[in-house]
Every structure is written in structure tokens, then in C-alpha cells.
Design a protein around this motif. Structure first.
Motif, PDB file in Angstrom:
ATOM      1  N   LEU A 124       0.810  -1.211   0.000  1.00  0.00           N
ATOM      2  CA  LEU A 124       0.000   0.000   0.000  1.00  0.00           C
ATOM      3  C   LEU A 124       0.848   1.267   0.000  1.00  0.00           C
ATOM      4  N   LEU A 125       2.117   1.133   0.317  1.00  0.00           N
ATOM      5  CA  LEU A 125       3.021   2.288   0.372  1.00  0.00           C
ATOM      6  C   LEU A 125       3.412   2.682  -1.054  1.00  0.00           C
ATOM      7  N   PRO A 126       3.097   3.906  -1.473  1.00  0.00           N
ATOM      8  CA  PRO A 126       3.457   4.340  -2.835  1.00  0.00           C
ATOM      9  C   PRO A 126       4.970   4.406  -3.035  1.00  0.00           C
ATOM     10  N   HIS A 127       5.390   4.200  -4.280  1.00  0.00           N
ATOM     11  CA  HIS A 127       6.822   4.231  -4.607  1.00  0.00           C
ATOM     12  C   HIS A 127       7.454   5.569  -4.238  1.00  0.00           C
ATOM     13  N   LEU A 148       9.332  -0.531  12.211  1.00  0.00           N
ATOM     14  CA  LEU A 148       7.988  -0.027  12.473  1.00  0.00           C
ATOM     15  C   LEU A 148       7.006  -0.593  11.450  1.00  0.00           C
ATOM     16  N   GLU A 149       7.434  -0.618  10.186  1.00  0.00           N
ATOM     17  CA  GLU A 149       6.596  -1.148   9.122  1.00  0.00           C
ATOM     18  C   GLU A 149       6.259  -2.624   9.337  1.00  0.00           C
ATOM     19  N   ARG A 150       7.196  -3.373   9.848  1.00  0.00           N
ATOM     20  CA  ARG A 150       6.979  -4.805  10.064  1.00  0.00           C
ATOM     21  C   ARG A 150       6.051  -5.092  11.238  1.00  0.00           C
ATOM     22  N   ASP A 153       0.012  -2.173  11.445  1.00  0.00           N
ATOM     23  CA  ASP A 153      -0.918  -2.389  10.348  1.00  0.00           C
ATOM     24  C   ASP A 153      -0.462  -1.620   9.101  1.00  0.00           C
ATOM     25  N   PRO A 154      -0.531  -2.210   7.912  1.00  0.00           N
ATOM     26  CA  PRO A 154      -0.079  -1.529   6.689  1.00  0.00           C
ATOM     27  C   PRO A 154      -0.805  -0.214   6.397  1.00  0.00           C
TER      28      PRO A 154
END
Length: 174
Positions: A124-127, A148-150, A153-154
Motif C-alpha cells: 500500500l506504500l506508494p513508490h 515499524l513497518e513490520r 498495520d499496513p
């Protein structure tokens, strides 16, 4: 540290077995491929199953008599299986930890890989946001963002990363 630990453990085992441990598993694997008359079981070579024993016991006249016989060493039968498992376990760990070290070194020395690593966990994270965060942060800050990303929630991480990227860009422009 795990990589060094595996190497030290294998070296210590090799010293303990007088240089027979390093190639123990390879010799066990090639044992079955050899011709029957040329086979020397490496497990029996390292852990003998039968040995000559000398027993001293009292005879009928009360004097000590010496008896030579063959003794079976059942613990060596268990040991040979245990140490072949340990050898394969060390080799598997060595390969897996080696791959992990290469992966981490790639993350450290190739900054262009970092946005792709961030995107593999969170699609969901844009390039643009991933690129901006990786360009404007140092390795330690990137690592904290990655951890933090891991662990969150996405959707929440996408919003946090977008806000952080905006603040970093605004700070750079000021």
C-alpha cells in the motif's frame, strides 16, 4: 555473532575429533555411493562400535585371570547418529545465516534496494513515499522505519510514512 558462533563451534568440534568433523557429513554422504569392497564407514571410523576389552576376574583357585573379548559400545552407535545430525544442522545454519549476512550487507551498502524492501512488506506504500523516505533518511533511521513497518498495520504505516515524508520534504525545502 551467530555466523561466528557456528564457525567456532565447527572448529571446536573438529579439534575435539582430531580433524574428522569438518568433512564428516560429506564422507557419510559419499559412503553409500562407493563400491561395496572399497567402503570404509566414516561413522565407524570416528565412533567405533566394537573394541577389544580385557577383563580381570577371579578364577577357581582365587587368582586373577585375564580374559580378552570383544565389547560392543552402544553409546557410540547413538553418538554417530547424533553427530551426523549436528553436522548437517551446522551446515544448514551456516548457509542460512550466510544468506542473512549477505542480505543485511546489501541493505547497508546498496541504498537503492531499501525502497524495494519497504515495498515488499507493504504494497500500500506508494513508490514515491518509499523513495523519499529512503533518500532523506540515514541507515539507522531507515532501519527504525523498516522495523515499524513490520510491526504495525499496513494502512496505519502508509499514513505515518506519508506524513513523515511530507515533513521531511518541508524541512528540506526550508
Amino acid at each position: 555473532m551467530c555466523f561466528v558462533n557456528i564457525i567456532v563451534q565447527m572448529y571446536a568440534m573438529n579439534k575435539f575429533f582430531d580433524g574428522e568433523f569438518i568433512n564428516y557429513g560429506l564422507r557419510v554422504l559419499t559412503y553409500s555411493e562407493q563400491a561395496q569392497e572399497d567402503r570404509v564407514d566414516p561413522m565407524v571410523y570416528v565412533f567405533p562400535r566394537v573394541t577389544k576389552c580385557t577383563f580381570h576376574k577371579y578364577g577357581a583357585s582365587g587368582s586373577i585371570q585375564t580374559h580378552d573379548s570383544l565389547c560392543i559400545l552402544p553409546l557410540n552407535i547413538v553418538n554417530e547418529k547424533t553427530y551426523i545430525f549436528i553436522w548437517f544442522w551446522f551446515v544448514i545454519l551456516f548457509v542460512l545465516v550466510g544468506l542473512q549476512v549477505v542480505y543485511r550487507l546489501t541493505l547497508i551498502f546498496c541504498p537503492k534496494v531499501r525502497p524495494y524492501v519497504m515495498r515488499t512488506k507493504n504494497r500500500l506504500l506508494p513508490h514515491e513515499i518509499a523513495d523519499a523516505l529512503c533518500r532523506k533518511t540515514c541507515l539507522a533511521d531507515w532501519w527504525i522505519l523498516y522495523m515499524l513497518e513490520r510491526n504495525i498495520d499496513p494502512l496505519i504505516y502508509r499514513d505515518i510514512a506519508a506524513e513523515l515524508a511530507k515533513k521531511i520534504e518541508a524541512k528540506v525545502h526550508n
